[in-house]
Design a protein around this motif. Sequence first.
Motif, PDB file in Angstrom:
ATOM      1  N   HIS A   1     -22.737  -0.855  -0.952  1.00  0.00           N
ATOM      2  CA  HIS A   1     -21.821   0.091  -1.491  1.00  0.00           C
ATOM      3  C   HIS A   1     -20.406  -0.179  -1.135  1.00  0.00           C
ATOM      4  O   HIS A   1     -19.121  -0.012  -1.840  1.00  0.00           O
ATOM      5  N   VAL A   2     -20.299  -0.391   0.422  1.00  0.00           N
ATOM      6  CA  VAL A   2     -18.814  -0.685   0.850  1.00  0.00           C
ATOM      7  C   VAL A   2     -18.249  -2.097   0.069  1.00  0.00           C
ATOM      8  O   VAL A   2     -17.214  -2.265  -0.447  1.00  0.00           O
ATOM      9  N   SER A   3     -19.305  -3.017  -0.293  1.00  0.00           N
ATOM     10  CA  SER A   3     -18.877  -4.254  -1.006  1.00  0.00           C
ATOM     11  C   SER A   3     -18.166  -3.865  -2.410  1.00  0.00           C
ATOM     12  O   SER A   3     -17.329  -4.608  -2.811  1.00  0.00           O
ATOM     13  N   LEU A   4     -18.727  -3.008  -3.150  1.00  0.00           N
ATOM     14  CA  LEU A   4     -18.360  -2.835  -4.425  1.00  0.00           C
ATOM     15  C   LEU A   4     -16.960  -2.154  -4.312  1.00  0.00           C
ATOM     16  O   LEU A   4     -16.025  -2.526  -5.060  1.00  0.00           O
ATOM     17  N   VAL A   5     -16.756  -1.418  -3.507  1.00  0.00           N
ATOM     18  CA  VAL A   5     -15.216  -0.374  -3.450  1.00  0.00           C
ATOM     19  C   VAL A   5     -14.260  -1.634  -2.718  1.00  0.00           C
ATOM     20  O   VAL A   5     -13.063  -1.643  -3.143  1.00  0.00           O
ATOM     21  N   ALA A   6     -14.752  -2.581  -1.859  1.00  0.00           N
ATOM     22  CA  ALA A   6     -13.797  -3.541  -1.368  1.00  0.00           C
ATOM     23  C   ALA A   6     -13.655  -4.582  -2.270  1.00  0.00           C
ATOM     24  O   ALA A   6     -12.284  -5.016  -2.472  1.00  0.00           O
ATOM     25  N   GLY A   7     -14.369  -4.965  -3.136  1.00  0.00           N
ATOM     26  CA  GLY A   7     -14.097  -5.891  -4.131  1.00  0.00           C
ATOM     27  C   GLY A   7     -12.991  -5.531  -5.041  1.00  0.00           C
ATOM     28  O   GLY A   7     -12.126  -6.290  -5.350  1.00  0.00           O
ATOM     29  N   ALA A   8     -13.160  -4.286  -5.433  1.00  0.00           N
ATOM     30  CA  ALA A   8     -12.106  -3.682  -6.370  1.00  0.00           C
ATOM     31  C   ALA A   8     -10.742  -3.516  -5.852  1.00  0.00           C
ATOM     32  O   ALA A   8      -9.689  -3.737  -6.475  1.00  0.00           O
ATOM     33  N   LEU A   9     -10.784  -2.991  -4.535  1.00  0.00           N
ATOM     34  CA  LEU A   9      -9.539  -3.012  -3.761  1.00  0.00           C
ATOM     35  C   LEU A   9      -8.611  -4.226  -3.525  1.00  0.00           C
ATOM     36  O   LEU A   9      -7.404  -4.459  -3.772  1.00  0.00           O
ATOM     37  N   ALA A  10      -9.628  -5.453  -3.132  1.00  0.00           N
ATOM     38  CA  ALA A  10      -9.095  -6.701  -2.878  1.00  0.00           C
ATOM     39  C   ALA A  10      -8.386  -7.172  -4.313  1.00  0.00           C
ATOM     40  O   ALA A  10      -7.412  -7.790  -4.251  1.00  0.00           O
ATOM     41  N   LEU A  11      -9.137  -7.162  -5.409  1.00  0.00           N
ATOM     42  CA  LEU A  11      -8.603  -7.485  -6.636  1.00  0.00           C
ATOM     43  C   LEU A  11      -7.265  -6.968  -7.043  1.00  0.00           C
ATOM     44  O   LEU A  11      -6.469  -7.559  -7.630  1.00  0.00           O
ATOM     45  N   ALA A  12      -7.227  -5.728  -6.693  1.00  0.00           N
ATOM     46  CA  ALA A  12      -5.941  -5.015  -7.163  1.00  0.00           C
ATOM     47  C   ALA A  12      -4.762  -5.536  -6.358  1.00  0.00           C
ATOM     48  O   ALA A  12      -3.635  -5.457  -6.836  1.00  0.00           O
ATOM     49  N   ALA A  13      -4.931  -5.757  -4.910  1.00  0.00           N
ATOM     50  CA  ALA A  13      -3.972  -5.912  -4.011  1.00  0.00           C
ATOM     51  C   ALA A  13      -3.719  -7.562  -4.023  1.00  0.00           C
ATOM     52  O   ALA A  13      -2.713  -7.775  -3.439  1.00  0.00           O
ATOM     53  N   ALA A  14      -4.355  -8.394  -4.574  1.00  0.00           N
ATOM     54  CA  ALA A  14      -4.215  -9.786  -4.669  1.00  0.00           C
ATOM     55  C   ALA A  14      -2.918 -10.271  -4.973  1.00  0.00           C
ATOM     56  O   ALA A  14      -2.360 -11.082  -4.194  1.00  0.00           O
ATOM     57  N   TRP A  15      -2.382 -10.123  -5.934  1.00  0.00           N
ATOM     58  CA  TRP A  15      -1.276 -10.450  -6.656  1.00  0.00           C
ATOM     59  C   TRP A  15       0.101  -9.858  -5.690  1.00  0.00           C
ATOM     60  O   TRP A  15       0.927 -10.683  -5.272  1.00  0.00           O
ATOM     61  N   PRO A  16       0.176  -8.679  -5.669  1.00  0.00           N
ATOM     62  CA  PRO A  16       1.305  -8.116  -4.700  1.00  0.00           C
ATOM     63  C   PRO A  16       1.248  -8.766  -3.289  1.00  0.00           C
ATOM     64  O   PRO A  16       2.467  -8.786  -2.696  1.00  0.00           O
ATOM     65  N   LEU A  17       0.345  -9.071  -2.639  1.00  0.00           N
ATOM     66  CA  LEU A  17       0.137  -9.586  -1.282  1.00  0.00           C
ATOM     67  C   LEU A  17       0.750 -10.969  -1.220  1.00  0.00           C
ATOM     68  O   LEU A  17       1.254 -11.507  -0.362  1.00  0.00           O
TER      69      LEU A  17
END
Length: 446
Positions: free
Chosen positions: A91-107
Motif C-alpha cells: 500500500h505504501v508503494s502504490l502511494v509512493a510511486g505516484a508521488l515520485a512520478l509527479a515530483a520527478a520533473w520539477p525536482l
Amino acid sequence: MKSNHIPRLLKLAGPMILSASTITLMQIIDTIVLSRHSTEAVAAIGPSGMAVILFQGFLFTTSGYAGTFVAHHHGRGDAHGIRSSAWLGIHVSLVAGALALAAAWPLARLFHLAGHEQEVARNESIYFLICMAGSFFPVVGSALAGWLSGIGRPVIVTGVTFVSLAVNALLAWGLVLGEWGLPRLGIAGAAIATVAAQFVAALLYLFVFARSGGLIDAAARRLDRAEFRRYLTLAVPLGLRVGVEVAAWTVFLLVLGRLGTVELAASSIAFRINGTAFFPALGLGQAAGILVGHARGAGKDDEVTAIGWQSLLVCEVWMVAMALPFFFAGEPLMALFAGSEPESAGIIATGALLMKFVAFYCLFDAANVVIGCVLASAGDTHWLARNFLLCSGVFLLLLVLIAALSPGIMAEWTLATLFVFATALIWYLRFRSGDWRNISVLKGTA
C-alpha cells in the motif's frame, strides 16, 4: 550463558547483502560504463545518483519496514499478521510511486541551480528524472524483499538480485555506448537500464508473492486503517532518517562540485567505491534487524543485546578488511573508474587521497549501520530520526561555513569523517542504555 547468534546472522546476511547492494552495484556498473563515455557523465552520476537514493531511500525504507513487522509476526507465529504486514508495504508503494512520478520533473530541474558546469548539470537532471519516474518498482520490490527476509527466505532475494544486475549490466553497456545496434544514449541509457532492471525485479517479487497466495488473500489485502497508521508512525521516521542522511551526503557532493569537475568526479567515484563496503555492511545490519524482530516478537528481549554486539563484531571485521585496500590501493581502485579522458590523471591523484578518508571512517560506520538497524527493528525509529536530524543539521551548517570561509577538499572531507564518527558514538551510547526495551512494534507487546 549467551547464545551465539553469528551462524544465524551469516545465513541471513549473504542474500541480504546482495539485496542491500543492488542500487549501488547498479550505479557502479553505470559509472564504469559511463567512464567510457565522458568525464561529465561520471561527475554527474555522483550527485544525481545520491539524489535518487535520497528520495527513493525515504520511499523504499518506509515500504521496506514491512519486513520488520513481518519478522515480529514470524517470531509470534502469526501467519495472517505476516501477510497483512507485507500488504502494508505494498500500500505504501502504490502511494509512493505516484508521488515520485509527479515530483520527478520539477525536482530534476533543480540540478541546473547547483552551480555545476552546464553539461554536468544537464546529465544530472536526465539521470535523476528517469530514475525517479520509475520509483514504484524499487519501492514495491523493497516491501516484498522485506517480506521474504522477515520469514527467513532471503535466498529468493538473492536470485532476483542476480537477475536484475544482469539486466542492468547488459542494457547499460548497450544503451550508454550504442552497442549491439542499440541507440547511444549516454547517461540516459544508464538510467533506463537501471529502471528496466528494477522493473524486472519487481515483477519477479510479485510473482513469488502471488504464488504464495498473497495477492488473492482478501483479508490480508484489506487496509486496516488503525494498523496502517501504526505502521506509518514507526516507518516514516525511519524513512526520514535515511532521507536526511542521504540528503546530507548529497549536499556534501553538491558543495564539492563547486570546487571543480575533477574534485566532484573524484568524490563521486570515492563514494561509489565506498559502497562496496557500506552496502554489504547494511546487509549485515538488516540481517541483525531480522533476528531482533524474531526475538522481540517471541518475547525474548534478553537476546537482543547479544544479537547487536555480535553483529557489530562481524561488521567491524568486514570494515577493517575493506579499509586496508581502500587505504593502500586507492590509486588503482580509482583508475578502474576514471576512464581515459584528459582529466583522468587528476581524478586518480585526488581520489587516491580521498580513499584514505574513506578507509578511516569505514571503521566507525560499522556502528552506524548495525546499531542503527538494530534500534530500528526494535522500534526506536523516532529517536533515530530526531537525533540524526540534529547531527545532520550541525554537519551541514559547518559544511556551509567551511565552503564560504575556506573552501577546500581536505577540510570538507575531514568534516565528513568527523560526522561519521560522532553519529557512531551516539548510536552506540543509545543501544547500550537499553531504552529501546520500552518501545513496542506490534500491538499487545511491551
